[in-house]
Enzyme design. Structure first.
Site, PDB file in Angstrom:
ATOM      1  N   LYS A  22      -5.833   6.988  12.219  1.00 24.42           N
ATOM      2  CA  LYS A  22      -6.177   6.353  10.948  1.00 24.42           C
ATOM      3  C   LYS A  22      -5.495   4.247  11.093  1.00 24.42           C
ATOM      4  CE  LYS A  22      -4.289   5.283   7.264  1.00 24.42           C
ATOM      5  NZ  LYS A  22      -3.637   3.690   6.552  1.00 24.42           N
ATOM      6  N   ASN A  23      -4.033   4.221  11.691  1.00 23.62           N
ATOM      7  CA  ASN A  23      -3.448   2.975  11.727  1.00 23.62           C
ATOM      8  C   ASN A  23      -4.294   2.629  12.887  1.00 23.62           C
ATOM      9  OD1 ASN A  23      -2.457   3.382   9.324  1.00 23.62           O
ATOM     10  ND2 ASN A  23      -0.760   3.564   9.773  1.00 23.62           N
ATOM     11  N   ARG A  92      -5.156  -3.065   2.406  1.00 24.29           N
ATOM     12  CA  ARG A  92      -4.280  -3.909   2.946  1.00 24.29           C
ATOM     13  C   ARG A  92      -4.503  -4.024   4.558  1.00 24.29           C
ATOM     14  NH1 ARG A  92      -0.352  -5.970   0.431  1.00 24.29           N
ATOM     15  NH2 ARG A  92       0.695  -5.375   2.500  1.00 24.29           N
ATOM     16  N   CYS A 116       1.082  -2.885  -3.910  1.00 20.48           N
ATOM     17  CA  CYS A 116       0.951  -1.867  -3.672  1.00 20.48           C
ATOM     18  C   CYS A 116       1.377  -0.873  -4.292  1.00 20.48           C
ATOM     19  CB  CYS A 116       0.670  -0.657  -2.132  1.00 20.48           C
ATOM     20  SG  CYS A 116       2.123  -0.514  -1.751  1.00 20.48           S
ATOM     21  N   ARG A 121       4.559  -5.983  -1.034  1.00 24.73           N
ATOM     22  CA  ARG A 121       4.112  -5.673   0.486  1.00 24.73           C
ATOM     23  C   ARG A 121       4.107  -7.106   1.003  1.00 24.73           C
ATOM     24  NH1 ARG A 121       1.993  -0.200   1.595  1.00 24.73           N
ATOM     25  NH2 ARG A 121       1.633  -1.490   3.579  1.00 24.73           N
ATOM     26  N   PRO A 122       5.397  -8.009   1.308  1.00 26.07           N
ATOM     27  CA  PRO A 122       5.084  -8.758   1.299  1.00 26.07           C
ATOM     28  C   PRO A 122       3.898  -9.458   2.749  1.00 26.07           C
ATOM     29  CG  PRO A 122       7.010  -8.825   2.311  1.00 26.07           C
ATOM     30  CD  PRO A 122       6.009  -6.959   1.294  1.00 26.07           C
ATOM     31  N   ASP A 124       4.241 -12.469   4.556  1.00 20.87           N
ATOM     32  CA  ASP A 124       5.105 -13.213   5.111  1.00 20.87           C
ATOM     33  C   ASP A 124       5.455 -13.437   6.541  1.00 20.87           C
ATOM     34  OD1 ASP A 124       7.076 -11.565   4.690  1.00 20.87           O
ATOM     35  OD2 ASP A 124       8.499 -12.830   5.080  1.00 20.87           O
ATOM     36  N   LEU A 125       5.637 -13.004   7.242  1.00 24.67           N
ATOM     37  CA  LEU A 125       6.040 -12.516   8.630  1.00 24.67           C
ATOM     38  C   LEU A 125       4.457 -12.993   9.653  1.00 24.67           C
ATOM     39  CD1 LEU A 125       8.095  -9.926   8.964  1.00 24.67           C
ATOM     40  CD2 LEU A 125       8.546 -11.992   8.817  1.00 24.67           C
ATOM     41  N   ASP A 304       6.038   7.721   7.015  1.00 17.84           N
ATOM     42  CA  ASP A 304       4.717   7.693   6.467  1.00 17.84           C
ATOM     43  C   ASP A 304       4.635   9.707   6.185  1.00 17.84           C
ATOM     44  OD1 ASP A 304       2.868   5.519   5.906  1.00 17.84           O
ATOM     45  OD2 ASP A 304       2.699   5.785   8.186  1.00 17.84           O
ATOM     46  N   ARG A 396      -8.570   8.312   1.979  1.00 21.50           N
ATOM     47  CA  ARG A 396      -8.207   6.709   2.749  1.00 21.50           C
ATOM     48  C   ARG A 396      -8.228   7.174   3.912  1.00 21.50           C
ATOM     49  NH1 ARG A 396      -5.201   2.436  -0.175  1.00 21.50           N
ATOM     50  NH2 ARG A 396      -5.574   1.552   2.240  1.00 21.50           N
TER      51      ARG A 396
HETATM   52  C1  UD1 Z   1       2.285  -0.380   8.648  1.00 24.94           C
HETATM   53  C2  UD1 Z   1       0.962   0.995   8.659  1.00 24.94           C
HETATM   54  C3  UD1 Z   1       1.606   1.797   7.221  1.00 24.94           C
HETATM   55  C4  UD1 Z   1       2.929   1.865   7.150  1.00 24.94           C
HETATM   56  C5  UD1 Z   1       4.563   1.266   7.838  1.00 24.94           C
HETATM   57  C6  UD1 Z   1       5.194   1.405   8.155  1.00 24.94           C
HETATM   58  C7  UD1 Z   1      -1.186   0.468   9.016  1.00 24.94           C
HETATM   59  C8  UD1 Z   1      -2.118   0.139   8.699  1.00 24.94           C
HETATM   60  N1  UD1 Z   1      -0.318   0.492   8.272  1.00 24.94           N
HETATM   61  O1  UD1 Z   1       2.173  -1.079   7.063  1.00 24.94           O
HETATM   62  O2  UD1 Z   1       0.706   3.214   6.950  1.00 24.94           O
HETATM   63  O3  UD1 Z   1       4.071   2.983   6.424  1.00 24.94           O
HETATM   64  O4  UD1 Z   1       3.404   0.314   8.526  1.00 24.94           O
HETATM   65  O5  UD1 Z   1       5.567   1.920   9.547  1.00 24.94           O
HETATM   66  O6  UD1 Z   1      -0.714   0.038   9.929  1.00 24.94           O
HETATM   67  N2  UD1 Z   1       7.773  -6.810   5.462  1.00 24.94           N
HETATM   68  C9  UD1 Z   1       8.027  -7.816   5.790  1.00 24.94           C
HETATM   69  N3  UD1 Z   1       6.924  -9.079   5.829  1.00 24.94           N
HETATM   70  C10 UD1 Z   1       5.641  -9.152   6.529  1.00 24.94           C
HETATM   71  C11 UD1 Z   1       5.728  -8.028   6.393  1.00 24.94           C
HETATM   72  C12 UD1 Z   1       6.086  -6.663   6.782  1.00 24.94           C
HETATM   73  O7  UD1 Z   1       8.223  -8.057   4.882  1.00 24.94           O
HETATM   74  O8  UD1 Z   1       4.958 -10.077   6.378  1.00 24.94           O
HETATM   75  C13 UD1 Z   1       8.217  -5.503   5.492  1.00 24.94           C
HETATM   76  C14 UD1 Z   1       7.083  -4.764   4.201  1.00 24.94           C
HETATM   77  O9  UD1 Z   1       7.744  -4.596   3.143  1.00 24.94           O
HETATM   78  C15 UD1 Z   1       8.067  -3.610   4.904  1.00 24.94           C
HETATM   79  C16 UD1 Z   1       8.781  -3.505   6.741  1.00 24.94           C
HETATM   80  O10 UD1 Z   1       8.736  -4.566   7.020  1.00 24.94           O
HETATM   81  O11 UD1 Z   1       9.106  -2.801   4.360  1.00 24.94           O
HETATM   82  C17 UD1 Z   1       7.044  -2.874   7.956  1.00 24.94           C
HETATM   83  O12 UD1 Z   1       6.511  -2.727   7.118  1.00 24.94           O
HETATM   84  P1  UD1 Z   1       5.191  -2.529   8.203  1.00 24.94           P
HETATM   85  O13 UD1 Z   1       5.354  -2.141   9.618  1.00 24.94           O
HETATM   86  O14 UD1 Z   1       4.345  -4.077   8.087  1.00 24.94           O
HETATM   87  O15 UD1 Z   1       4.087  -2.127   7.029  1.00 24.94           O
HETATM   88  P2  UD1 Z   1       2.589  -2.191   7.036  1.00 24.94           P
HETATM   89  O16 UD1 Z   1       2.057  -3.280   8.754  1.00 24.94           O
HETATM   90  O17 UD1 Z   1       1.940  -3.264   5.916  1.00 24.94           O
END
Ligand code: UD1
Length: 420
Positions: A22-23, A92, A116, A121-122, A124-125, A304, A396
């Site tokens: 899926k991802n 998302r 969520c 779930r920020p 910012d990055l 996950d 999903r």
């Molecule tokens: C993806 C996966 C999700 C999985 C997650 C972690 C998809 C569609 N989803 O979610 O199934 O659980 O990776 O392996 O691929 N963070 C920030 N700022 C940002 C982005 C992230 O602080 O801008 C933090 C998040 O809060 C979290 C960490 O970084 O603590 C990792 O999140 P991230 O790897 O970004 O998860 P997703 O890409 O949303």
């Protein structure tokens, strides 16, 4: 709305084919925005999040058609650069269109995803990375608006290793002018697979599979056909299901290398595992040994599978601890597992699980994708009947989980219900 009615007690036995990730798929589909043309994405999982992404692509002017597991995408006629709230609120990963649209069309307007089910779930990055490449980012009425005449290569360090932010910034950098160096990039297999597809399209990326990606921007990319990698989370879910039910199953069409940490932990828990090419056999006799896990970025134990591991540990001899370092609040499944008789304490970002307690059937509610998987796993070993409500969360991200479990001997019925 569907629910599952599950009779516990069956041992899982037989073979099951694992679907495309899926991802993985959710990253490949938006990459098609980078080069107008037609694409055939094979091994695409036929599940709700892919349908949502296809609809979102449709709203941008792309044509997407899923035939079985082959997704045909035509991006020759992109007419809109806006990802509306109605799609982003459902998923998302819709945020993935931000980078490619900015890079290819100079404009993207993407609804800001809210929190969520398990907390904030920020993004910012994602935004900082795009700004570093020269995009002008503003927030307008709940939408992130990103503008850039031409992105410029830059150095960017991800403060936290983020799958989504790495994918987004990488997709933008491949069309930027000059060199970009992305450090502390995510190395999850789904990101590596995305980078490989981008290279096939003509992108110049060094360091694929490592946390330092060096990208030499190109003017144009070309459309390609690509196969989605196997779903390592679905694979882990089936292995755990077999372990919990004292079963013996073979999962097929997986990449065992992507599951190294999970296999090691299952072995520590007493499972007998055999890896043969793209197949993994798991056999379990007796109760699992209580085994702690700490979720980490790849190649650590994925967040996950945290909820599913918690369900497994309910059947173990003794107490165990599950620590989630990625999402500190991802424990929505715990109160529902308690309805089945589980005894789990949450302390900060840890679940302390008392193994060996008898579980008995009850009505439980899914709150998110992996939480629903853990409830189904627990129901497979609970005495009597369990009803798992709000199965749309499960749909999903798992392709026909019920049918696959039934083929392995589980007693599950999908039933329409008015209860929401
Ligand atoms: C993806 C996966 C999700 C999985 C997650 C972690 C998809 C569609 N989803 O979610 O199934 O659980 O990776 O392996 O691929 N963070 C920030 N700022 C940002 C982005 C992230 O602080 O801008 C933090 C998040 O809060 C979290 C960490 O970084 O603590 C990792 O999140 P991230 O790897 O970004 O998860 P997703 O890409 O949303």
């Amino acid at each position: 709305m569907d629910k599952f009615v599950i009779q516990g007690g069956a041992k899982l036995q037989g073979n099951v084919r694992i679907s495309g990730a899926k991802n993985g798929s959710l990253a490949l589909i938006p990459a098609t925005l980078l080069a107008p043309g037609t694409y055939r994405l094979t091994n695409t999982p036929n599940l709700r999040d892919v349908w949502t992404m296809s609809r979102l692509m449709g709203s941008l002017g792309a044509f997407c058609e899923l035939n079985g597991n082959e997704l045909f995408v035509d991006t020759r006629n992109i007419t809109s650069f806006e990802a509306p709230y109605e799609h982003v609120k459902k998923m998302r990963a819709s945020f993935y269109v931000l980078g490619p649209l900015t890079a290819r069309y100079g404009l993207a307007k993407v609804s800001l995803p809210g929190g969520c089910a398990w907390g904030p779930r920020p993004v910012d990055l994602h935004l900082k990375g795009l700004e570093k490449l020269g995009a002008e980012i503003s927030l307008e009425q709940g939408y992130v608006v990103s503008r850039a005449e031409k992105l410029k290569g830059a150095k960017f360090h991800f403060d936290i290793s983020s799958v989504g932010a790495t994918g987004n910034v990488l997709m933008a950098a491949v069309l930027a002018k000059g060199t970009s160096i992305l450090t502390n990039s995510a190395i999850e297999p789904e990101i590596t697979a995305l980078a490989r597809m981008l290279v096939k399209m003509g992108a110049k990326i060094d360091g694929i599979g490592t946390s330092i990606l060096e990208i030499e921007g190109v003017d144009d990319l070309k459309p390609v056909d690509e196969e989605t990698i196997p779903d390592r989370i679905e694979a882990a879910t089936f292995l755990i299901a077999a372990a919990m039910t004292n079963g013996k199953i073979e999962i097929e069409k997986v990449n065992p290398y992507h599951l190294t940490s999970v296999i090691a932990k299952l072995e520590e828990a007493g499972c007998i595992i055999d890896v043969n090419g793209d197949k993994i056999t798991l056999e379990m006799e007796g109760k699992p040994i209580a085994t702690d896990i700490i979720t980490q970025i790849y190649p650590g134990i994925p967040t996950d599978i945290q909820a599913q591991w918690t369900a497994l540990m309910l059947t173990a001899e003794g107490n165990s601890k599950v620590v989630d370092t990625i999402y500190s609040d991802r424990f929505k499944h715990v109160p529902e597992l308690a309805r089945l008789g589980a005894d789990i304490d949450i302390v900060d970002n840890s679940a302390i699980i008392q193994g060996g307690r008898k579980l008995s059937g009850a009505t439980v509610m899914s709150s998110d994708l992996r939480a629903s998987a853990s409830l189904i796993l627990a129901a497979l070993v609970a005495e009597g009947t369990t009803e798992v409500l709000r199965i749309y969360h499960l749909d999903r991200g798992y392709e026909e989980l019920d049918k696959k479990l039934i083929a392995l001997g589980a007693n599950i019925k999908r039933v329409k219900t008015d209860i929401i």
